[in-house]
Design a protein around this motif. Structure first.
Motif: not given
Length: 119
Positions: A44-67
């Motif tokens: 969890e500490r590693l995840r937090y540190a990486l999230a602060m250092l490399c913010p996510s550029t994730a994209e989400a799309v709705a398709e078919n019956d889900g995401w």
């Protein structure tokens, strides 16, 4: 707070509980094999540190019956029946395996509109 270090993997294995406890408490926890050092870090500490250092550029799309949630330009994607499920799978290091296309790590969009991936 004191650091925990073991000069061999054999010694580290014999003290694995101490090594993991130190990492969980945020203390430096390392082991050495020959000239190489390995660090044990609370996930969890590693995840937090990486999230602060490399913010996510994730994209989400709705398709078919889900995401679907994906990182543009990277072979990492997750699907779920709901938006929350897709995000949870994408965020968890163990909940899902990156989607890998037929050509190794290259993924090709099938349509720009939905962001669906071919395999």
């Amino acid at each position: 707070m004191s650091a925990v270090h073991y000069d061999s993997y054999t010694e580290a294995r014999a003290h694995l509980k101490d090594l993991l406890d130190a990492a969980g408490q945020g203390r430096v926890a390392t082991a050495r094999r020959d000239a190489e050092y390995a660090a044990v870090v609370d996930a969890e500490r590693l995840r937090y540190a990486l999230a602060m250092l490399c913010p996510s550029t994730a994209e989400a799309v709705a398709e078919n019956d889900g995401w679907s949630v994906f990182l543009p330009g990277l072979p990492i994607a997750a699907d779920g029946a709901s938006f929350d499920e897709a995000v949870a799978k994408h965020s968890s290091p163990c909940a899902s395996t990156p989607t890998i296309g037929r050509t190794g790590y290259e993924m090709r969009p099938t349509t720009a509109r939905t962001g669906a991936w071919s395999s």
